[in-house]
Write a protein that holds these residues in place. Sequence first.
Motif, PDB file in Angstrom:
ATOM      1  N   ILE A 160       7.880   8.508  15.114  1.00  0.00           N
ATOM      2  CA  ILE A 160       7.155   7.364  14.561  1.00  0.00           C
ATOM      3  C   ILE A 160       5.901   7.849  13.840  1.00  0.00           C
ATOM      4  O   ILE A 160       5.594   7.414  12.722  1.00  0.00           O
ATOM      5  N   SER A 161       5.195   8.780  14.453  1.00  0.00           N
ATOM      6  CA  SER A 161       3.928   9.263  13.895  1.00  0.00           C
ATOM      7  C   SER A 161       4.116   9.981  12.562  1.00  0.00           C
ATOM      8  O   SER A 161       3.343   9.781  11.625  1.00  0.00           O
ATOM      9  N   VAL A 162       5.148  10.826  12.456  1.00  0.00           N
ATOM     10  CA  VAL A 162       5.323  11.568  11.208  1.00  0.00           C
ATOM     11  C   VAL A 162       5.817  10.652  10.088  1.00  0.00           C
ATOM     12  O   VAL A 162       5.413  10.802   8.927  1.00  0.00           O
ATOM     13  N   ILE A 195       8.748   2.996  11.289  1.00  0.00           N
ATOM     14  CA  ILE A 195       7.488   2.754  10.579  1.00  0.00           C
ATOM     15  C   ILE A 195       6.984   1.369  10.965  1.00  0.00           C
ATOM     16  O   ILE A 195       7.750   0.409  11.015  1.00  0.00           O
ATOM     17  N   PHE A 196       5.689   1.260  11.204  1.00  0.00           N
ATOM     18  CA  PHE A 196       5.072  -0.006  11.570  1.00  0.00           C
ATOM     19  C   PHE A 196       4.237  -0.499  10.392  1.00  0.00           C
ATOM     20  O   PHE A 196       3.271   0.135   9.990  1.00  0.00           O
ATOM     21  N   ASP A 220      20.249   2.654  19.939  1.00  0.00           N
ATOM     22  CA  ASP A 220      18.899   2.903  20.454  1.00  0.00           C
ATOM     23  C   ASP A 220      18.164   1.575  20.653  1.00  0.00           C
ATOM     24  O   ASP A 220      17.995   0.809  19.705  1.00  0.00           O
ATOM     25  N   ARG A 221      17.705   1.325  21.878  1.00  0.00           N
ATOM     26  CA  ARG A 221      16.987   0.099  22.194  1.00  0.00           C
ATOM     27  C   ARG A 221      15.539   0.380  22.591  1.00  0.00           C
ATOM     28  O   ARG A 221      14.818  -0.536  22.993  1.00  0.00           O
ATOM     29  N   ILE A 222      15.122   1.634  22.487  1.00  0.00           N
ATOM     30  CA  ILE A 222      13.726   1.986  22.766  1.00  0.00           C
ATOM     31  C   ILE A 222      12.951   2.018  21.453  1.00  0.00           C
ATOM     32  O   ILE A 222      12.001   1.254  21.258  1.00  0.00           O
ATOM     33  N   VAL A 223      13.331   2.908  20.549  1.00  0.00           N
ATOM     34  CA  VAL A 223      12.862   2.820  19.165  1.00  0.00           C
ATOM     35  C   VAL A 223      14.043   2.245  18.389  1.00  0.00           C
ATOM     36  O   VAL A 223      15.023   2.951  18.124  1.00  0.00           O
ATOM     37  N   LEU A 224      13.970   0.976  18.067  1.00  0.00           N
ATOM     38  CA  LEU A 224      15.127   0.248  17.564  1.00  0.00           C
ATOM     39  C   LEU A 224      15.674   0.858  16.278  1.00  0.00           C
ATOM     40  O   LEU A 224      14.921   1.119  15.332  1.00  0.00           O
ATOM     41  N   TYR A 225      16.980   1.066  16.255  1.00  0.00           N
ATOM     42  CA  TYR A 225      17.668   1.658  15.101  1.00  0.00           C
ATOM     43  C   TYR A 225      17.470   0.818  13.838  1.00  0.00           C
ATOM     44  O   TYR A 225      17.203   1.346  12.758  1.00  0.00           O
ATOM     45  N   LYS A 226      17.564  -0.496  13.973  1.00  0.00           N
ATOM     46  CA  LYS A 226      17.350  -1.374  12.817  1.00  0.00           C
ATOM     47  C   LYS A 226      15.895  -1.808  12.714  1.00  0.00           C
ATOM     48  O   LYS A 226      15.348  -1.873  11.625  1.00  0.00           O
ATOM     49  N   GLY A 227      15.293  -2.125  13.838  1.00  0.00           N
ATOM     50  CA  GLY A 227      13.907  -2.562  13.835  1.00  0.00           C
ATOM     51  C   GLY A 227      13.800  -4.042  14.120  1.00  0.00           C
ATOM     52  O   GLY A 227      14.780  -4.715  14.453  1.00  0.00           O
ATOM     53  N   VAL A 228      12.593  -4.549  13.983  1.00  0.00           N
ATOM     54  CA  VAL A 228      12.340  -5.966  14.204  1.00  0.00           C
ATOM     55  C   VAL A 228      11.259  -6.431  13.232  1.00  0.00           C
ATOM     56  O   VAL A 228      10.305  -5.707  12.954  1.00  0.00           O
ATOM     57  N   HIS A 229      11.436  -7.642  12.703  1.00  0.00           N
ATOM     58  CA  HIS A 229      10.508  -8.197  11.715  1.00  0.00           C
ATOM     59  C   HIS A 229      10.100  -9.587  12.198  1.00  0.00           C
ATOM     60  O   HIS A 229      10.920 -10.496  12.243  1.00  0.00           O
ATOM     61  N   VAL A 230       8.833  -9.747  12.587  1.00  0.00           N
ATOM     62  CA  VAL A 230       8.316 -11.025  13.061  1.00  0.00           C
ATOM     63  C   VAL A 230       7.099 -11.401  12.222  1.00  0.00           C
ATOM     64  O   VAL A 230       6.093 -10.682  12.227  1.00  0.00           O
ATOM     65  N   ASN A 234       6.300  -5.729  10.738  1.00  0.00           N
ATOM     66  CA  ASN A 234       7.605  -5.123  10.515  1.00  0.00           C
ATOM     67  C   ASN A 234       7.646  -3.754  11.178  1.00  0.00           C
ATOM     68  O   ASN A 234       6.919  -2.841  10.783  1.00  0.00           O
ATOM     69  N   PHE A 235       8.453  -3.654  12.212  1.00  0.00           N
ATOM     70  CA  PHE A 235       8.692  -2.357  12.853  1.00  0.00           C
ATOM     71  C   PHE A 235      10.067  -1.904  12.394  1.00  0.00           C
ATOM     72  O   PHE A 235      11.086  -2.343  12.918  1.00  0.00           O
ATOM     73  N   ALA A 236      10.091  -1.050  11.367  1.00  0.00           N
ATOM     74  CA  ALA A 236      11.323  -0.690  10.669  1.00  0.00           C
ATOM     75  C   ALA A 236      11.894   0.607  11.209  1.00  0.00           C
ATOM     76  O   ALA A 236      11.270   1.665  11.093  1.00  0.00           O
ATOM     77  N   GLY A 237      13.095   0.525  11.790  1.00  0.00           N
ATOM     78  CA  GLY A 237      13.791   1.710  12.251  1.00  0.00           C
ATOM     79  C   GLY A 237      14.500   2.427  11.112  1.00  0.00           C
ATOM     80  O   GLY A 237      14.395   2.040   9.941  1.00  0.00           O
TER      81      GLY A 237
END
Length: 314
Positions: A160-162, A195-196, A220-230, A234-237
């Motif tokens: 995530i950081s890189v 990416i957040f 992957d349900r820890i760092v979501l493969y697709k991500g979540v957008h609320v 946007n937390f984009a996997g």
Amino acid sequence: MSKRLWLILLALVFVFSEGRGQMRFGQGPQNVRPRTVQYAVTDSVQLFMDIYEPENANGAPTVIFMFGGGFKGGQRNGFGERAWCSSLCRNGIRAVAIDYRLGLKDMKKVNLKSIGLLHNAIDMAVEDLFSATSYLIEHSHEMGIDCSRLVLAGSSAGAISVLQAEYELCNANGIASVLPSDFNYAGVMSFAGAIFSRDGRIRYSVKEPCPHFMLHGTADRIVLYKGVHVFNQNFAGTDRIAKVFHKKGYPCTIMRFQDNGHEIASAYNTLLKECLDFIDKYVRGSSDCQSDALLVEPAIQPTEWGKGGFSKLY
């Protein structure tokens, strides 16, 4: 389990994983002794880096590696981290494993309501990564570093950081102002990252991103493969990042592992050959192509931990 037995087991993994990486990893799993230096003191925290120097270091690519651990734990010199950095070193690549501040270390409970805390933890890690990069740039002459061949790599929180660091740099955000305005990394290698963005869908608005090597388990349900957008968060996997890269024609290699979970975050030793191929093709070479594959990899077995979700980690 004794360290010697771990070494034997690691050797057997590489022997029986369908020849993966044997030619390049053939010198065995013994670790290279790194040189440790302090690169910064931030918030009274001393930050160190371990530098693994190849025999012919001048002009070699340099990989800056960030460990995983959910921004709560982890270390730069764990067994797997040392094995991977040593392998890169034996293949003519300088590896630099860095400390970074753990923004969620003392948090007893983290959930989706803690989004501000997570964003702050990512910012802290990226700030420290940029500080480490600045240190390497400032000492590049004496260390024989080619600043046009600096590559980022990370696992889980490190991934995530890189990814976030390159995103901030390519959007000329203030956090990246410590780096030269004309600087960019030569590549990013992400093992289960994301990416957040607080500004909606991700976009690279100032400069194009460097070549990316993104690996992720589709389950992957820890760092979501697709991500979540609320709303605007946007937390984009990897899946969502890949769509941006494909649409814009940015150079990348995507490896999606069918039905694997978060164990892909720690698969960098198993996938050593693929890492070396990416560096050869995009960093030592000048490829601008894209590749995208959905894979079933017998050498990476799903684990109970890898199947866990965000709540299990925190």
